[in-house]
Design a protein around this motif. Structure first.
Motif, PDB file in Angstrom:
ATOM      1  N   GLY A  63       0.878  -1.215  -0.002  1.00  0.00           N
ATOM      2  CA  GLY A  63       0.137   0.033  -0.023  1.00  0.00           C
ATOM      3  C   GLY A  63       0.628   1.334   0.025  1.00  0.00           C
ATOM      4  N   PRO A  64       0.158   2.353  -0.149  1.00  0.00           N
ATOM      5  CA  PRO A  64       0.797   3.518  -0.226  1.00  0.00           C
ATOM      6  C   PRO A  64       1.693   3.862   1.043  1.00  0.00           C
ATOM      7  N   SER A  65       0.990   3.528   2.239  1.00  0.00           N
ATOM      8  CA  SER A  65       1.797   3.743   3.720  1.00  0.00           C
ATOM      9  C   SER A  65       3.021   3.023   3.729  1.00  0.00           C
ATOM     10  N   TYR A  66       3.190   1.963   2.953  1.00  0.00           N
ATOM     11  CA  TYR A  66       4.329   1.178   3.091  1.00  0.00           C
ATOM     12  C   TYR A  66       5.649   2.068   2.449  1.00  0.00           C
ATOM     13  N   LYS A  67       5.024   2.436   1.325  1.00  0.00           N
ATOM     14  CA  LYS A  67       6.225   3.277   0.438  1.00  0.00           C
ATOM     15  C   LYS A  67       6.711   4.513   1.287  1.00  0.00           C
ATOM     16  N   MET A  68       5.712   5.159   1.972  1.00  0.00           N
ATOM     17  CA  MET A  68       6.317   6.360   3.058  1.00  0.00           C
ATOM     18  C   MET A  68       7.148   5.767   4.062  1.00  0.00           C
ATOM     19  N   LYS A 107      12.125   1.196  10.809  1.00  0.00           N
ATOM     20  CA  LYS A 107      11.170   0.836   9.394  1.00  0.00           C
ATOM     21  C   LYS A 107      10.689  -0.345   9.403  1.00  0.00           C
ATOM     22  N   ILE A 108      11.270  -1.396   9.895  1.00  0.00           N
ATOM     23  CA  ILE A 108      10.872  -2.769  10.050  1.00  0.00           C
ATOM     24  C   ILE A 108       9.776  -2.890  11.045  1.00  0.00           C
ATOM     25  N   PHE A 109       9.943  -2.329  12.154  1.00  0.00           N
ATOM     26  CA  PHE A 109       9.069  -2.325  13.285  1.00  0.00           C
ATOM     27  C   PHE A 109       7.847  -1.749  12.852  1.00  0.00           C
ATOM     28  N   GLN A 141       1.250  -4.338   9.633  1.00  0.00           N
ATOM     29  CA  GLN A 141       0.886  -5.769   9.399  1.00  0.00           C
ATOM     30  C   GLN A 141       0.010  -6.429  10.394  1.00  0.00           C
ATOM     31  N   ASN A 142      -0.028  -5.713  11.911  1.00  0.00           N
ATOM     32  CA  ASN A 142      -0.553  -6.308  12.986  1.00  0.00           C
ATOM     33  C   ASN A 142       0.349  -7.727  13.276  1.00  0.00           C
ATOM     34  N   VAL A 143       1.470  -7.676  13.337  1.00  0.00           N
ATOM     35  CA  VAL A 143       2.266  -8.908  13.941  1.00  0.00           C
ATOM     36  C   VAL A 143       3.348  -8.614  14.847  1.00  0.00           C
ATOM     37  N   VAL A 144       3.121  -7.342  15.365  1.00  0.00           N
ATOM     38  CA  VAL A 144       3.912  -7.034  16.519  1.00  0.00           C
ATOM     39  C   VAL A 144       3.326  -7.875  17.837  1.00  0.00           C
ATOM     40  N   PRO A 145       4.417  -8.496  18.664  1.00  0.00           N
ATOM     41  CA  PRO A 145       3.897  -9.635  19.561  1.00  0.00           C
ATOM     42  C   PRO A 145       3.051  -9.029  20.869  1.00  0.00           C
ATOM     43  N   THR A 146       1.942  -8.077  20.441  1.00  0.00           N
ATOM     44  CA  THR A 146       1.347  -7.503  21.626  1.00  0.00           C
ATOM     45  C   THR A 146       0.654  -8.918  22.437  1.00  0.00           C
ATOM     46  N   ARG A 147       0.081  -8.464  23.670  1.00  0.00           N
ATOM     47  CA  ARG A 147      -0.711  -9.500  24.170  1.00  0.00           C
ATOM     48  C   ARG A 147      -2.037 -10.032  23.616  1.00  0.00           C
ATOM     49  N   THR A 174      -3.393  -3.936  22.803  1.00  0.00           N
ATOM     50  CA  THR A 174      -3.285  -4.146  21.477  1.00  0.00           C
ATOM     51  C   THR A 174      -2.244  -3.192  20.971  1.00  0.00           C
ATOM     52  N   ALA A 175      -1.957  -3.296  19.358  1.00  0.00           N
ATOM     53  CA  ALA A 175      -1.132  -2.541  18.697  1.00  0.00           C
ATOM     54  C   ALA A 175      -1.643  -1.363  18.591  1.00  0.00           C
TER      55      ALA A 175
END
Length: 54
Positions: free
Chosen positions: A1-6, A17-19, A25-31, A53-54
């Motif tokens: 998506g366009p937000s990823y290019k940013m 950037k990776i974080f 992508q909602n894959v950060v290990p939150t509870r 939540t993230a």
């Protein structure tokens, strides 16, 4: 998506950037994500008593 290019074009360190990409992508290990993976811990935030939540 366009937000990823940013994210990828930003002048910030690669690990940030990776974080940010993982956060979008909602894959950060939150509870709440860990609970979906059958994590037996408490899903409540340590600071505010809401579900974390993230």
């Amino acid at each position: 998506g366009p937000s990823y290019k940013m994210i990828w074009k930003a002048t910030i360190p690669l690990k940030i950037k990776i974080f940010l990409w993982q956060l979008f992508q909602n894959v950060v290990p939150t509870r709440d994500n860990m609970r979906r993976r059958n994590w037996p811990g408490n899903p409540m935030c340590s600071f505010c008593t809401n579900v974390e939540t993230a």
